[in-house]
Design an enzyme around this catalytic site. Structure first.
Site, short mmCIF file in Angstrom:
data_model
loop_
_atom_site.label_atom_id
_atom_site.label_comp_id
_atom_site.label_asym_id
_atom_site.label_seq_id
_atom_site.Cartn_x
_atom_site.Cartn_y
_atom_site.Cartn_z
N LYS B 90 -8.66 49.34 -104.57
CA LYS B 90 -8.80 49.50 -103.12
C LYS B 90 -9.96 48.69 -102.54
CE LYS B 90 -5.47 52.57 -102.36
NZ LYS B 90 -4.27 52.16 -101.60
N GLU B 112 -7.44 56.40 -93.45
CA GLU B 112 -6.72 57.54 -94.00
C GLU B 112 -6.91 57.46 -95.51
OE1 GLU B 112 -5.38 54.64 -93.42
OE2 GLU B 112 -4.58 54.28 -95.43
N SER B 379 -4.38 50.31 -111.79
CA SER B 379 -4.96 50.21 -110.45
C SER B 379 -6.25 51.01 -110.28
CB SER B 379 -3.93 50.66 -109.41
OG SER B 379 -3.42 51.93 -109.74
#
Lengths: 273, 395
Positions: B90, B112, B379
């Protein structure tokens, strides 16, 4: 000429403005919505906006979100709200328009929706999350069926966008009065009248203002600059407070009459011809 | 190959900008600001420096020898996004968008979050750049990812609980959009996945494509060729499109996205919008959605909060239809088993999201010969899930 076009022509000829209350279809039940709309018309509503409940209403504040949740919990669907329109049409001559989000319409089918809506006696549709750039496929169907697709103008719309939106909008142009979601507000935004004047210079189409209009003094302030005022959350909040009581229809009717009072006589407003 | 998206943000029939009019001009302004940043060498230089010195890029491509041995088939490689600063991929996107917010002179950013990884990354970049930060998070997710809630607060962000709807990622996006509609003149909405209205799917893809570009270079350097297969988990799809996108034109590379199978597709309790959804419009774009016949959005289910979303990014939808990408699903149970395997065999605890991709890699590898290779997008790391996993495994 559509029923909306004829209604605004008749109002303009008498220098009158439209009162447009909003009801979420099926809140708290479809039978109640039917009674409420009939009462609203009796108390002076010129046009009625009916909300099609959606699970993710991102343009709505908490009051209308809760109404949609109540309606969905009661099993309300787009076809059932269309049945409500058909039922009302046998009794009411005033224009009826939908306020919906795009996904329920997509799921129903664009062509089927436009045809069924006209067949039921609906006059127009406002799709909260469908800007003109994406509205082509629906506009093709509503135009073919003779349903007015009403577009919205926001405080953030540039003059070029306002012009394009006004050109494409049918029935009337919906002016979102503020940057925000639907909801009850104490005061009108200070730059609203400037925005309405700017839009009047761009278009001769009827202009109706919504979002945050909650009291008779708001109606009085806006009326000279617009062809109609839309009252949503203030009505829905009242329904929430009185749902399930015998006073529901009377309370809502009295509120609509109080919002209509400033519009009972001709208004020599800031019409820019 | 045509360049996607088109000027209106469409990937074929998917994507676009389905938002209230209030957001249209701000989205067009954002698109222009991003285009200007892309042309500005200083923007690229700043992002490259931060990616290297702050986020820790490039991340390693690691050959998981014991896992490969265990499965007894194709070689499995892990792209170690779990080693990025903040513990997940991210950070790639928030650094890019954070710098963009700064260029646009916004003092406040909102986001969010589902699993909390994007929220933590956004809170991190807000601290780094000196911006105010509010993060919307569903109360169900706040409960199951409490560690990340503490991390966000320690970083100076405000976590705003979302009580509406399913109280997960979908509802956090709704609330973030409502905040943005209200405060659009002063606030930058830092969307965390490759979804939402244009230009977000394109922008988020671009910032994460560094993952796939690095894999291409690293795999070539190690073996002299390209991998046979790429695997990544798909919630909204940001790490997947970041890994996949640089390989779209390499026809010999098989590309598979792994969705959340939850209790199994047949149970109806899952997050597999591409495998089991229908086309619709949610959160500003057209894509595959979990919905009922009336067009009401369904509640997704996954043990991993980051995959618990009833929609998916529009570019993945497009490549599903063209057949370029394949999609499969992995159940909660299979993901938990893969979490345990990777921990025991490699000493790596994956995020439960990433464990879905690991689980499918293990299945796939078994049926392939040793000369074949699979690259898994790992990830994120699993620290945030330790409590949940130990509860589920009864440890």
């Amino acid at each position: 000429m559509t029923r909306l076009g004829a209604a605004f022509d008749a109002l303009r000829a008498r220098r009158m403005r439209a009162l447009i209350p909003y009801f979420t279809g099926g809140d708290p039940s479809l039978a109640d919505t039917r009674r409420l709309i009939v009462e609203a018309a009796r108390r002076g509503a010129d046009i009625v906006e009916i909300g099609v409940p959606f699970s993710d209403p991102l343009a709505d504040g908490p009051v209308i979100q809760r109404a949609a949740q109540r309606a969905l919990a009661a099993g309300v669907t787009l076809p059932r709200v269309l049945e409500l329109v058909r039922d009302l049409r046998s009794e009411l001559a005033i224009p009826l328009v939908f306020l919906t989000y795009y996904n329920p319409v997509l799921a129903f089918g664009l062509k089927a929706f436009a045809r069924s809506a006209v067949d039921a006696g609906l006059d127009g549709v406002i799709v909260a999350d469908l800007p003109p750039e994406e509205a082509g496929p629906l506009a093709d169907e509503t135009t073919a069926a003779g349903l007015d697709l009403i577009h919205l103008v926001a405080p953030t719309s540039t003059p070029a966008r306002m012009r394009r939106i006004a050109q494409r909008s049918r029935g009337f142009v919906y002016v979102v009065s503020l940057t925000g979601v639907t909801g009850v507000r104490d005061a009108l935004p200070p730059d609203l009248l400037t925005q309405l004047r700017a839009l009047r210079l761009i278009t001769t189409r009827p202009i109706c203002v919504g979002f945050g209009i909650s009291a008779p003094e708001h109606v009085r302030a806006v009326a000279p600059y617009a062809d109609g005022v839309i009252v949503g959350s203030a009505v829905v909040r009242l329904i929430e407070q009185h749902a399930g009581t015998s006073g529901l229809v009377g309370e809502v009717g009295r509120f609509i009459a109080s919002m209509k009072a400033p519009l009972q006589h001709p208004i020599n407003g800031a019409r820019i011809e | 190959m045509t360049r996607l998206p088109d000027a209106g943000g469409h990937f074929g029939r998917y994507g676009g900008r389905f938002v209230p009019e209030t957001l249209m001009s701000p989205l067009i302004e954002l698109e222009r600001a991003y285009a200007a940043a892309k042309r500005d060498p200083r923007f690229h230089a700043r992002l490259a420096t931060l990616s290297r010195d702050y986020a820790g890029r490039p991340t390693p491509l690691y050959e998981a020898a014991r896992l490969t041995e265990h499965c007894g088939g194709a070689r499995i490689y892990l792209k170690r996004e779990d080693l990025c600063h903040t513990g997940a991929h991210k950070i790639n996107n928030v650094l890019g968008q954070g710098l963009l917010a700064q260029r646009m002179k916004r003092r406040r950013i909102i986001a969010e979050t589902g699993a909390g990884q994007h929220g933590v990354a956004t809170a991190t970049v807000a601290a780094l750049l000196g911006l105010d930060c509010d993060v919307y998070m569903g109360t169900e997710d706040i409960e199951r990812q409490s560690l990340n809630v503490f991390r966000m607060r320690l970083l100076g962000a405000k976590v705003i609980p979302v009580e509406s709807g399913s109280r997960t990622l979908k509802d956090a996006v709704n609330e973030a959009l409502r905040d943005w509609v209200t405060n659009v003149r002063t606030t930058y909405y830092l969307l965390g996945s490759a979804l939402g209205p244009h230009p977000y799917p394109m922008m988020v893809r671009d910032f994460h494509s560094v993952i796939g570009r690095e894999v291409k270079r690293q795999f070539r350097a190690a073996t002299g060729r390209l991998p046979d297969c790429l695997l990544a988990c798909v919630g909204g799809g940001s790490n997947a499109i970041g890994l996949f996108h640089p390989f779209v034109g390499d026809g010999g590379v098989r590309i598979i996205g792994v969705e959340a199978g939850g209790h199994g597709i047949a149970s109806g309790r899952h997050g597999a919008s591409l495998s089991a959804g229908r086309v619709g419009v949610l959160h500003g774009s057209m894509s595959y959605l979990l919905q009922n016949d009336d067009g009401q959005i369904a509640t997704a289910h996954s043990i991993s909060a980051g995959l618990d979303y009833p929609g998916v990014g529009p570019e993945l939808a497009y490549y599903k239809d063209t057949g370029r990408f394949e999609f499969v699903s992995i159940t909660d149970e299979e993901a938990l088993a893969a979490f345990e395997s990777l921990a025991r065999l490699e000493g790596i605890m994956p995020a439960l999201e990433s464990a879905h991709a690991v689980a499918h890699a293990m299945k796939l590898a078994k049926g392939l010969p040793r000369r074949r290779s699979i690259v898994v997008g790992l990830s994120g790391r699993g620290d945030k899930d330790v409590q949940l996993v130990s509860g589920a495994l009864g440890a």
